[in-house]
Design a protein around this motif. Structure first.
Motif, mmCIF file in Angstrom:
data_model
loop_
_atom_site.group_PDB
_atom_site.id
_atom_site.type_symbol
_atom_site.label_atom_id
_atom_site.label_comp_id
_atom_site.label_asym_id
_atom_site.label_seq_id
_atom_site.Cartn_x
_atom_site.Cartn_y
_atom_site.Cartn_z
ATOM 1 N N PRO A 86 -28.046 -25.511 21.862
ATOM 2 C CA PRO A 86 -27.773 -24.759 23.088
ATOM 3 C C PRO A 86 -26.302 -24.668 23.476
ATOM 4 O O PRO A 86 -25.870 -23.645 24.011
ATOM 5 N N ILE A 87 -25.512 -25.721 23.229
ATOM 6 C CA ILE A 87 -24.148 -25.723 23.781
ATOM 7 C C ILE A 87 -23.038 -25.830 22.747
ATOM 8 O O ILE A 87 -21.864 -25.616 23.096
ATOM 9 N N ALA A 88 -23.341 -26.179 21.507
ATOM 10 C CA ALA A 88 -22.291 -26.328 20.486
ATOM 11 C C ALA A 88 -22.564 -25.377 19.324
ATOM 12 O O ALA A 88 -23.700 -25.285 18.851
ATOM 13 N N PRO A 89 -21.541 -24.664 18.849
ATOM 14 C CA PRO A 89 -21.746 -23.781 17.696
ATOM 15 C C PRO A 89 -22.098 -24.592 16.453
ATOM 16 O O PRO A 89 -21.435 -25.585 16.142
ATOM 17 N N VAL A 90 -23.173 -24.178 15.764
ATOM 18 C CA VAL A 90 -23.610 -24.837 14.532
ATOM 19 C C VAL A 90 -23.277 -23.894 13.378
ATOM 20 O O VAL A 90 -23.962 -22.899 13.156
ATOM 21 N N VAL A 91 -22.201 -24.208 12.653
ATOM 22 C CA VAL A 91 -21.701 -23.359 11.570
ATOM 23 C C VAL A 91 -22.520 -23.623 10.318
ATOM 24 O O VAL A 91 -22.550 -24.740 9.803
ATOM 25 N N ALA A 126 -20.227 -34.071 19.807
ATOM 26 C CA ALA A 126 -19.757 -33.060 18.849
ATOM 27 C C ALA A 126 -19.584 -31.716 19.553
ATOM 28 O O ALA A 126 -20.506 -31.230 20.211
ATOM 29 N N THR A 127 -18.412 -31.114 19.402
ATOM 30 C CA THR A 127 -18.156 -29.812 20.029
ATOM 31 C C THR A 127 -18.334 -28.661 19.048
ATOM 32 O O THR A 127 -18.402 -27.507 19.448
ATOM 33 N N VAL A 128 -18.389 -28.980 17.748
ATOM 34 C CA VAL A 128 -18.739 -28.036 16.682
ATOM 35 C C VAL A 128 -19.561 -28.819 15.666
ATOM 36 O O VAL A 128 -19.271 -29.994 15.409
ATOM 37 N N VAL A 129 -20.592 -28.201 15.101
ATOM 38 C CA VAL A 129 -21.381 -28.853 14.060
ATOM 39 C C VAL A 129 -21.260 -28.048 12.765
ATOM 40 O O VAL A 129 -21.386 -26.822 12.777
ATOM 41 N N ASN A 144 -18.261 -29.083 26.399
ATOM 42 C CA ASN A 144 -18.657 -27.673 26.374
ATOM 43 C C ASN A 144 -19.462 -27.262 27.599
ATOM 44 O O ASN A 144 -19.915 -26.127 27.691
ATOM 45 N N VAL A 145 -19.634 -28.190 28.555
ATOM 46 C CA VAL A 145 -20.448 -27.946 29.744
ATOM 47 C C VAL A 145 -19.598 -28.054 31.001
ATOM 48 O O VAL A 145 -18.855 -29.022 31.177
ATOM 49 N N ALA A 146 -19.729 -27.047 31.877
ATOM 50 C CA ALA A 146 -18.956 -27.028 33.131
ATOM 51 C C ALA A 146 -19.698 -27.715 34.265
ATOM 52 O O ALA A 146 -19.065 -28.207 35.215
ATOM 53 N N GLY A 147 -21.013 -27.757 34.204
ATOM 54 C CA GLY A 147 -21.803 -28.373 35.264
ATOM 55 C C GLY A 147 -23.274 -28.160 34.988
ATOM 56 O O GLY A 147 -23.654 -27.522 34.004
ATOM 57 N N ALA A 148 -24.132 -28.694 35.890
ATOM 58 C CA ALA A 148 -25.568 -28.637 35.605
ATOM 59 C C ALA A 148 -26.408 -28.611 36.869
ATOM 60 O O ALA A 148 -26.017 -29.141 37.917
ATOM 61 N N THR A 149 -27.576 -27.985 36.731
ATOM 62 C CA THR A 149 -28.636 -28.037 37.731
ATOM 63 C C THR A 149 -29.761 -28.876 37.144
ATOM 64 O O THR A 149 -30.236 -28.581 36.041
ATOM 65 N N VAL A 150 -30.177 -29.928 37.843
ATOM 66 C CA VAL A 150 -31.208 -30.836 37.347
ATOM 67 C C VAL A 150 -32.451 -30.726 38.223
ATOM 68 O O VAL A 150 -32.364 -30.820 39.446
ATOM 69 N N GLN A 188 -13.933 -20.411 36.785
ATOM 70 C CA GLN A 188 -12.494 -20.635 37.017
ATOM 71 C C GLN A 188 -11.801 -21.216 35.784
ATOM 72 O O GLN A 188 -10.576 -21.178 35.677
ATOM 73 N N PHE A 189 -12.576 -21.749 34.852
ATOM 74 C CA PHE A 189 -12.003 -22.307 33.624
ATOM 75 C C PHE A 189 -11.658 -21.181 32.651
ATOM 76 O O PHE A 189 -12.423 -20.233 32.489
ATOM 77 N N THR A 190 -10.516 -21.300 32.014
ATOM 78 C CA THR A 190 -10.119 -20.349 30.976
ATOM 79 C C THR A 190 -9.672 -21.131 29.743
ATOM 80 O O THR A 190 -9.317 -22.314 29.827
ATOM 81 N N ARG A 191 -9.691 -20.456 28.603
ATOM 82 C CA ARG A 191 -9.256 -21.109 27.367
ATOM 83 C C ARG A 191 -7.745 -21.323 27.363
ATOM 84 O O ARG A 191 -6.991 -20.398 27.656
ATOM 85 N N GLN A 192 -7.341 -22.541 27.014
ATOM 86 C CA GLN A 192 -5.929 -22.912 26.943
ATOM 87 C C GLN A 192 -5.672 -23.654 25.631
ATOM 88 O O GLN A 192 -6.582 -24.282 25.076
ATOM 89 N N PRO A 193 -4.440 -23.613 25.096
ATOM 90 C CA PRO A 193 -4.154 -24.293 23.826
ATOM 91 C C PRO A 193 -4.418 -25.795 23.895
ATOM 92 O O PRO A 193 -4.178 -26.439 24.919
ATOM 93 N N ALA A 194 -4.924 -26.331 22.789
ATOM 94 C CA ALA A 194 -5.194 -27.770 22.687
ATOM 95 C C ALA A 194 -4.949 -28.203 21.252
ATOM 96 O O ALA A 194 -5.131 -27.419 20.308
ATOM 97 N N PRO A 195 -4.542 -29.455 21.030
ATOM 98 C CA PRO A 195 -4.330 -29.936 19.652
ATOM 99 C C PRO A 195 -5.653 -30.025 18.901
ATOM 100 O O PRO A 195 -6.715 -30.225 19.506
ATOM 101 N N LEU A 196 -5.606 -29.884 17.593
ATOM 102 C CA LEU A 196 -6.814 -29.929 16.782
ATOM 103 C C LEU A 196 -7.500 -31.287 16.857
ATOM 104 O O LEU A 196 -8.706 -31.397 16.596
ATOM 105 N N SER A 197 -6.758 -32.317 17.243
ATOM 106 C CA SER A 197 -7.344 -33.654 17.369
ATOM 107 C C SER A 197 -8.418 -33.720 18.458
ATOM 108 O O SER A 197 -9.209 -34.671 18.504
ATOM 109 N N LYS A 198 -8.463 -32.727 19.327
ATOM 110 C CA LYS A 198 -9.464 -32.695 20.398
ATOM 111 C C LYS A 198 -10.814 -32.147 19.921
ATOM 112 O O LYS A 198 -11.793 -32.172 20.677
ATOM 113 N N ILE A 199 -10.867 -31.641 18.700
ATOM 114 C CA ILE A 199 -12.133 -31.147 18.161
ATOM 115 C C ILE A 199 -12.963 -32.333 17.657
ATOM 116 O O ILE A 199 -12.442 -33.234 17.005
#
Length: 550
Positions: A475-480, A459-462, A234-240, A299-310
């Motif tokens: 901060p970075i993953a939706p917590v349902v 975890a990409t969703v909680v 869920n992260v594209a990059g970072a400043t440390v 530059q990243f956009t949402r693209q289809p992915a299999p549910l196994s990637k969740i």
């Protein structure tokens, strides 16, 4: 006629009250009748057989406590008459990995729209991180937050400022401030549509109180956790930001990043204050580099992915007496569905697996994993006991008030989130998930420490179940947030996303609710639904120092 009590397992000698029951009420159940000797509030349990002092109380088919005194039929179990007790456990030579694989044909062709990363992972969001390596940099992180969020359109609306202005005006005029009413804004959403970078969900700042002092292992663990966030899908990059002299050195962070992502290629800007010199030079450079990183992230956009990637994290907080019979088993069925499709799920909160160790260790696919789980459980409990505590002291006052009397009863219900699939791997904090299937992660029961850890492990969703109402986010993953009862859902709908109280109300089965949760997750993972914690900016982040935290 609506069911008023529930027997969770055939071996149980307690019944769960699904609504408030009164003293003297006769409860018919499965051909027997029980006369209540006291009021039984909803969510609490009453005894179905007379118990002598020391007699065992069973729920979910496991030992959950022993009587402190003689307990008559129809009496409520409570902290005054029941003490924590759990079955002994040991490493078994037998692996019990058979399970009923659910039918997933309905989801076979479904995908979600995510952010594809170079390492093959797929994110459910696209964030930029600003990470301090030590608490000394927290003030600089705050300066960056002030400099970036407002101008880039990520600042949250100042929802209560008008109320404060009205109170000031009333006070200055001598008007009773009790007459001033708060008017809810039309929307509390982040300024959608005003972002300069349309494909970047936000900039997140992982301020913390670690990085120096303590023991050197704390620094290594913190760097492992931060590396988990930097390499996260869920992260594209970072400043440390680093000071330079702290225990959590830049080289340590880079080592932990390489462990998780040997071919790491995301933009990563590391600035060390003691090398840069003037604060103005440090912060101006940080703003420029972060801006450049956002350009790349956009530059990243949402693209289809299999549910196994969740990758789903499983969490519960503010649990009640319905957690283990509604939301938790429903989430467990969702877990089984995802595992059947090749996805990964993470079950954590080891203090809340007390009493079900034998079943869970037997479900491990390898003897090595089973041994690792047992060793982690025993060493964790031993550390707690060494400071005068123990897993038996895990239930909070809120848990107890709403029917979770002992840690064993809380744990037996909490474990239901893991479904029935075999345990593919056992991870020690802050290790990363690498295998599909059910993964166990050693964390405290503390909601935020555990959620922080699950996301750091991938975890990409909680999925977060609650019976009392908990606003926790990340901060970075939706917590349902999933309520265990309808009363809570109606009362706190501003922080609750889904209601599993429909199971208690007799409107849905556990399986139907679990399927509904999966459908909801797909929409969340695709960015079609913005959940409550994200709307509210609930960015809770607390690293665990591996101390005694229950």
């Amino acid at each position: 006629m609506k069911q008023i009590v529930l027997k969770v397992h055939p071996k149980d000698n307690v019944l769960v009250a699904l609504q408030d029951l009164t003293k003297g009420q006769i409860i018919p159940f499965n051909g027997s009748q029980y006369t209540l000797v006291e009021d039984i509030p909803a969510k609490h349990k009453f005894i179905t057989e007379s118990l002598p002092t020391g007699g065992a109380v069973t729920m979910y088919g496991v030992l959950i406590g022993k009587a402190k005194q003689d307990i008559p039929v129809g009496a409520r179990i409570s902290t005054s008459n029941l003490k924590h007790a759990a079955e002994e456990y040991q490493l078994s030579d037998h692996r019990r990995t058979g399970w009923h694989i659910p039918d997933v044909s309905r989801w076979k062709e479904k995908t979600f729209k995510g952010f594809h990363r170079a390492d093959g992972s797929v994110g459910t969001a696209n964030y930029w991180l600003v990470v301090p390596l030590v608490f000394c940099e927290n003030r600089n992180v705050e300066v960056l937050k002030e400099a970036l969020l407002e101008e880039l359109g990520y600042a949250r609306p100042k929802k209560y400022n008008d109320l404060t202005k009205q109170l000031i005006a009333a006070y200055q005029k001598g008007i009773n401030i009790d007459t001033v009413e708060f008017s809810e804004p039309a929307s509390d959403d982040v300024q959608a549509g005003r972002h300069l970078f349309k494909n970047v969900d936000g900039i997140k700042f992982l301020a913390h109180e670690g990085g120096c002092g303590g023991i050197r292992q704390d620094a290594q663990t913190l760097c492992g956790l931060l590396a988990g966030y930097i390499t996260h899908p869920n992260v594209a990059g970072a400043t440390v930001l680093s000071l330079g002299c702290q225990n959590a050195q830049v080289a340590m962070l880079q080592e932990e990043i390489a462990k998780r992502s040997p071919n790491f290629s995301k933009p990563l800007y590391i600035l060390e204050q003691q090398k840069e010199g003037l604060e103005t030079d440090l912060l101006a450079k940080a703003v420029k580099q972060t801006f450049a990183g956002l350009v790349a992230a956009d530059q990243f956009t949402r693209q289809p992915a299999p549910l196994s990637k969740i990758v789903i994290g499983l969490e519960c907080g503010g649990s009640d007496g319905f957690s283990g019979i509604s939301a938790n088993p429903a989430v467990g069925y969702t877990s089984d569905l995802l595992v059947a499709m090749g996805g990964s799920v993470i079950l954590s909160e080891f203090p809340e697996l007390c009493g079900v160790e034998q079943e869970i260790s037997d479900r491990c696919t390898t003897q090595e994993a089973a041994k690792k789980f047992i060793d982690l459980m025993r060493s964790y409990n031993a550390r707690a006991q060494a400071v005068g505590s123990g897993f038996d002291m895990n239930p909070s006052p809120g848990n107890i008030k709403d029917g979770l009397i002992t840690d064993a009863i809380k744990s037996a219900g909490a474990a239901k989130k893991g479904g029935t699939s075999p345990v593919a791997d056992v991870l020690d904090y802050p290790e990363q998930v690498t295998k599909p299937g059910l993964n166990l992660l050693c964390t405290p029961g503390n909601d935020v420490e555990s959620t922080t850890a699950e996301v750091g492990s991938g975890a990409t969703v909680v999925l977060f179940t609650t019976g009392l109402g908990t606003p926790t986010g990340n901060p970075i993953a939706p917590v349902v947030k999933i309520s265990t009862n309808t009363v809570l859902y109606n009362k706190m709908r501003d922080i609750i996303d889904l209601n599993a109280g429909t199971i208690i109300d007799g409107e849905e089965t556990i399986e139907q609710c679990g399927e509904r949760i999966l459908d909801y997750i797909i929409k969340v993972a695709s960015g079609e639904i913005i959940i409550s914690a994200v709307r509210h900016g609930q960015d809770d982040f607390i690293p665990w120092k591996r101390g005694v935290s229950l």
